[in-house]
Design a protein around this motif. Structure first.
Motif, PDB file in Angstrom:
ATOM      1  N   ASP A 128     -99.228 -39.890  17.613  1.00 23.00           N
ATOM      2  CA  ASP A 128     -98.570 -40.173  16.341  1.00 23.00           C
ATOM      3  C   ASP A 128     -97.234 -39.441  16.240  1.00 23.00           C
ATOM      4  O   ASP A 128     -96.251 -39.982  15.718  1.00 23.00           O
ATOM      5  CB  ASP A 128     -99.469 -39.765  15.172  1.00 23.00           C
ATOM      6  N   THR A 129     -97.200 -38.218  16.747  1.00 21.72           N
ATOM      7  CA  THR A 129     -95.956 -37.451  16.726  1.00 21.72           C
ATOM      8  C   THR A 129     -94.868 -38.152  17.529  1.00 21.72           C
ATOM      9  O   THR A 129     -93.729 -38.306  17.067  1.00 21.72           O
ATOM     10  CB  THR A 129     -96.202 -36.033  17.266  1.00 21.72           C
ATOM     11  N   ILE A 130     -95.208 -38.607  18.719  1.00 18.55           N
ATOM     12  CA  ILE A 130     -94.226 -39.296  19.562  1.00 18.55           C
ATOM     13  C   ILE A 130     -93.829 -40.632  18.935  1.00 18.55           C
ATOM     14  O   ILE A 130     -92.646 -41.015  18.955  1.00 18.55           O
ATOM     15  CB  ILE A 130     -94.806 -39.493  20.975  1.00 18.55           C
ATOM     16  N   ARG A 131     -94.795 -41.328  18.355  1.00 18.83           N
ATOM     17  CA  ARG A 131     -94.481 -42.593  17.659  1.00 18.83           C
ATOM     18  C   ARG A 131     -93.469 -42.350  16.547  1.00 18.83           C
ATOM     19  O   ARG A 131     -92.502 -43.120  16.390  1.00 18.83           O
ATOM     20  CB  ARG A 131     -95.767 -43.192  17.098  1.00 18.83           C
ATOM     21  N   ARG A 132     -93.680 -41.308  15.786  1.00 14.35           N
ATOM     22  CA  ARG A 132     -92.757 -40.987  14.703  1.00 14.35           C
ATOM     23  C   ARG A 132     -91.377 -40.625  15.246  1.00 14.35           C
ATOM     24  O   ARG A 132     -90.351 -41.089  14.734  1.00 14.35           O
ATOM     25  CB  ARG A 132     -93.328 -39.834  13.857  1.00 14.35           C
ATOM     26  N   LEU A 133     -91.322 -39.784  16.259  1.00 11.47           N
ATOM     27  CA  LEU A 133     -90.030 -39.379  16.808  1.00 11.47           C
ATOM     28  C   LEU A 133     -89.244 -40.583  17.324  1.00 11.47           C
ATOM     29  O   LEU A 133     -88.022 -40.691  17.094  1.00 11.47           O
ATOM     30  CB  LEU A 133     -90.234 -38.351  17.924  1.00 11.47           C
ATOM     31  N   ASN A 134     -89.908 -41.491  18.008  1.00  6.93           N
ATOM     32  CA  ASN A 134     -89.213 -42.688  18.501  1.00  6.93           C
ATOM     33  C   ASN A 134     -88.737 -43.570  17.357  1.00  6.93           C
ATOM     34  O   ASN A 134     -87.634 -44.149  17.411  1.00  6.93           O
ATOM     35  CB  ASN A 134     -90.114 -43.463  19.452  1.00  6.93           C
ATOM     36  N   ALA A 135     -89.536 -43.662  16.305  1.00  7.61           N
ATOM     37  CA  ALA A 135     -89.123 -44.446  15.138  1.00  7.61           C
ATOM     38  C   ALA A 135     -87.938 -43.783  14.439  1.00  7.61           C
ATOM     39  O   ALA A 135     -87.023 -44.466  13.950  1.00  7.61           O
ATOM     40  CB  ALA A 135     -90.290 -44.612  14.177  1.00  7.61           C
ATOM     41  N   PHE A 136     -87.939 -42.462  14.398  1.00 10.53           N
ATOM     42  CA  PHE A 136     -86.809 -41.751  13.797  1.00 10.53           C
ATOM     43  C   PHE A 136     -85.534 -41.976  14.617  1.00 10.53           C
ATOM     44  O   PHE A 136     -84.440 -42.135  14.057  1.00 10.53           O
ATOM     45  CB  PHE A 136     -87.109 -40.252  13.712  1.00 10.53           C
ATOM     46  N   ALA A 137     -85.676 -42.004  15.937  1.00  9.91           N
ATOM     47  CA  ALA A 137     -84.525 -42.294  16.789  1.00  9.91           C
ATOM     48  C   ALA A 137     -84.007 -43.700  16.521  1.00  9.91           C
ATOM     49  O   ALA A 137     -82.791 -43.921  16.400  1.00  9.91           O
ATOM     50  CB  ALA A 137     -84.904 -42.133  18.258  1.00  9.91           C
ATOM     51  N   ASP A 138     -84.907 -44.659  16.410  1.00  8.23           N
ATOM     52  CA  ASP A 138     -84.500 -46.036  16.112  1.00  8.23           C
ATOM     53  C   ASP A 138     -83.810 -46.128  14.750  1.00  8.23           C
ATOM     54  O   ASP A 138     -82.955 -46.996  14.541  1.00  8.23           O
ATOM     55  CB  ASP A 138     -85.717 -46.966  16.135  1.00  8.23           C
ATOM     56  N   ALA A 139     -84.172 -45.231  13.836  1.00  7.31           N
ATOM     57  CA  ALA A 139     -83.559 -45.212  12.504  1.00  7.31           C
ATOM     58  C   ALA A 139     -82.211 -44.501  12.498  1.00  7.31           C
ATOM     59  O   ALA A 139     -81.551 -44.459  11.463  1.00  7.31           O
ATOM     60  CB  ALA A 139     -84.498 -44.540  11.504  1.00  7.31           C
ATOM     61  N   GLY A 140     -81.820 -43.934  13.650  1.00  8.54           N
ATOM     62  CA  GLY A 140     -80.486 -43.363  13.774  1.00  8.54           C
ATOM     63  C   GLY A 140     -80.403 -41.860  13.903  1.00  8.54           C
ATOM     64  O   GLY A 140     -79.294 -41.309  13.952  1.00  8.54           O
ATOM     65  N   ALA A 141     -81.530 -41.166  13.956  1.00  9.64           N
ATOM     66  CA  ALA A 141     -81.488 -39.711  14.094  1.00  9.64           C
ATOM     67  C   ALA A 141     -80.793 -39.313  15.388  1.00  9.64           C
ATOM     68  O   ALA A 141     -80.983 -39.938  16.434  1.00  9.64           O
ATOM     69  CB  ALA A 141     -82.897 -39.133  14.063  1.00  9.64           C
ATOM     70  N   ILE A 163     -72.345 -36.562  10.156  1.00  7.44           N
ATOM     71  CA  ILE A 163     -73.014 -35.278  10.322  1.00  7.44           C
ATOM     72  C   ILE A 163     -74.175 -35.478  11.286  1.00  7.44           C
ATOM     73  O   ILE A 163     -74.758 -36.562  11.356  1.00  7.44           O
ATOM     74  CB  ILE A 163     -73.512 -34.751   8.950  1.00  7.44           C
ATOM     75  N   VAL A 164     -74.514 -34.455  12.066  1.00  5.87           N
ATOM     76  CA  VAL A 164     -75.631 -34.532  13.005  1.00  5.87           C
ATOM     77  C   VAL A 164     -76.940 -34.460  12.216  1.00  5.87           C
ATOM     78  O   VAL A 164     -77.171 -33.516  11.459  1.00  5.87           O
ATOM     79  CB  VAL A 164     -75.569 -33.389  14.030  1.00  5.87           C
ATOM     80  N   MET A 165     -77.773 -35.457  12.399  1.00  5.99           N
ATOM     81  CA  MET A 165     -79.028 -35.530  11.646  1.00  5.99           C
ATOM     82  C   MET A 165     -80.215 -35.272  12.577  1.00  5.99           C
ATOM     83  O   MET A 165     -80.388 -35.965  13.579  1.00  5.99           O
ATOM     84  CB  MET A 165     -79.155 -36.909  10.996  1.00  5.99           C
ATOM     85  N   THR A 166     -81.006 -34.271  12.262  1.00  6.73           N
ATOM     86  CA  THR A 166     -82.219 -33.944  13.010  1.00  6.73           C
ATOM     87  C   THR A 166     -83.431 -34.410  12.216  1.00  6.73           C
ATOM     88  O   THR A 166     -83.601 -34.038  11.051  1.00  6.73           O
ATOM     89  CB  THR A 166     -82.322 -32.429  13.257  1.00  6.73           C
ATOM     90  N   ALA A 167     -84.273 -35.225  12.842  1.00  9.24           N
ATOM     91  CA  ALA A 167     -85.487 -35.728  12.202  1.00  9.24           C
ATOM     92  C   ALA A 167     -86.692 -34.977  12.761  1.00  9.24           C
ATOM     93  O   ALA A 167     -86.858 -34.872  13.978  1.00  9.24           O
ATOM     94  CB  ALA A 167     -85.635 -37.222  12.442  1.00  9.24           C
ATOM     95  N   ARG A 168     -87.525 -34.492  11.857  1.00 10.85           N
ATOM     96  CA  ARG A 168     -88.636 -33.628  12.221  1.00 10.85           C
ATOM     97  C   ARG A 168     -89.983 -34.289  11.957  1.00 10.85           C
ATOM     98  O   ARG A 168     -90.237 -34.764  10.857  1.00 10.85           O
ATOM     99  CB  ARG A 168     -88.564 -32.310  11.429  1.00 10.85           C
ATOM    100  N   ARG A 179     -90.200 -36.281  27.627  1.00  6.78           N
ATOM    101  CA  ARG A 179     -90.228 -37.467  28.494  1.00  6.78           C
ATOM    102  C   ARG A 179     -90.378 -38.756  27.701  1.00  6.78           C
ATOM    103  O   ARG A 179     -89.995 -39.829  28.174  1.00  6.78           O
ATOM    104  CB  ARG A 179     -91.380 -37.373  29.499  1.00  6.78           C
ATOM    105  N   SER A 180     -90.936 -38.652  26.513  1.00  3.99           N
ATOM    106  CA  SER A 180     -91.326 -39.843  25.749  1.00  3.99           C
ATOM    107  C   SER A 180     -90.255 -40.339  24.791  1.00  3.99           C
ATOM    108  O   SER A 180     -90.455 -41.366  24.128  1.00  3.99           O
ATOM    109  CB  SER A 180     -92.609 -39.553  24.959  1.00  3.99           C
ATOM    110  N   VAL A 181     -89.133 -39.627  24.678  1.00  4.78           N
ATOM    111  CA  VAL A 181     -88.082 -40.004  23.733  1.00  4.78           C
ATOM    112  C   VAL A 181     -86.743 -40.058  24.453  1.00  4.78           C
ATOM    113  O   VAL A 181     -86.595 -39.540  25.571  1.00  4.78           O
ATOM    114  CB  VAL A 181     -88.009 -39.022  22.547  1.00  4.78           C
ATOM    115  N   ASP A 182     -85.746 -40.690  23.801  1.00  9.15           N
ATOM    116  CA  ASP A 182     -84.434 -40.826  24.438  1.00  9.15           C
ATOM    117  C   ASP A 182     -83.321 -40.183  23.611  1.00  9.15           C
ATOM    118  O   ASP A 182     -82.176 -40.611  23.668  1.00  9.15           O
ATOM    119  CB  ASP A 182     -84.117 -42.303  24.701  1.00  9.15           C
TER     120      ASP A 182
END
Length: 269
Positions: free
Chosen positions: A164-177, A146-151, A196-199
């Motif tokens: 902090d927001t960008i740090r969290r988003l990148n960590a969520f991406a690393d966790a598989g979001a 299922i597609v998982m969106t991390a907020r 620009r700050s996330v992939d």
């Protein structure tokens, strides 16, 4: 990943954002599907209001949210993303259970917020937030995909900490979001910085200060309406009722679309 989830994820194209409205009942689902949107999402606020409850204050339970989302998903051929709030509990296991139930309900996607629901301490600690996302991702994958969106909810709760927001988003991406979302961004330059700050594909919450062409140019992959349509519907009710009570007139009833227009958009028995 399920076929509906895979199709949903493919709609997320950077610079060509999927505009995703949020119906709150079967009638609004039918109308938005008829109007040509390509995917839909539930709205915790819109649903809570139909029950006469407030949003985000224990307004709806997991069982209620999942049953409502299932009903929406079964009423349309479009992919449906579930607003599953913060996973309905503080622990990674709570988020994992929400993921499993979202897959079982036939949803194409779901989301997990890092908000605690406690206004005195509104955001989960960083490491716990990441573990909650990881647990949801793994449970969703194990349940069939299922597609998982991390907020990252900082901006909605007055914590305008972009780093902090960008740090969290990148960590969520690393966790598989699969999709990242920081609701509450109100200006286009902040939106650009986040993207620009996330992939990962980024979802942006529609705001009166933003436009769809601007967000496309910034590289957004999805634009969600949140509770905006539901609130607009309730606003129409309140304004019409005020006209009746304060002026004794019924001019609101002359508006379009009318009964016949809306009736045609509904299904027969």
């Amino acid at each position: 990943m399920t076929a509906i989830s895979n199709a949903f994820l493919k709609l997320h194209i950077k610079g060509q954002p999927l505009v995703m409205p949020n119906p709150w009942d079967l009638g609004s689902t039918r109308i938005l599907e008829q109007m040509g949107f390509r995917a839909l999402a539930t709205t915790s606020a819109g649903f809570a209001f139909t029950l006469g409850r407030r949003d985000a204050e224990g307004g709806i339970t997991r069982d209620e949210a999942i049953a409502h989302a299932r009903q929406i998903a079964e009423a349309t051929d479009l992919p449906v993303n579930g607003d599953t709030e913060n996973g309905f509990g503080p622990t990674p296991d709570d988020c994992a259970e929400t993921a499993r139930q979202s897959v079982a309900a036939g949803l194409a996607g779901f989301s997990i917020e890092d908000a605690t629901g406690d206004h005195s301490d509104p955001i989960f600690e960083f490491d716990l937030s990441v573990e909650r996302v990881r647990a949801a991702v793994e449970a969703g994958r194990d349940a069939g995909g299922i597609v998982m969106t991390a907020r990252a909810e900082n901006f909605l709760y007055g914590k305008r900490d972009l780093d902090d927001t960008i740090r969290r988003l990148n960590a969520f991406a690393d966790a598989g979001a699969d999709v990242l979302y920081a609701p509450g961004l109100r200006d286009i330059e902040t939106v650009r910085t986040v993207i620009r700050s996330v992939d990962r594909p980024v979802n942006i919450l529609a705001s009166p200060g933003l436009t769809a062409p601007e967000l496309a140019d910034a590289g957004a992959a999805r634009i969600s309406l949140g509770s905006a349509f539901a609130i607009n519907a309730w606003r129409g009710l309140v304004n019409a009722a005020e006209e009746v009570l304060d002026q004794g007139s019924f001019g609101f009833a002359a508006g379009k679309p009318g009964f016949m227009d809306i009736n045609k958009m509904m299904k027969g028995r």
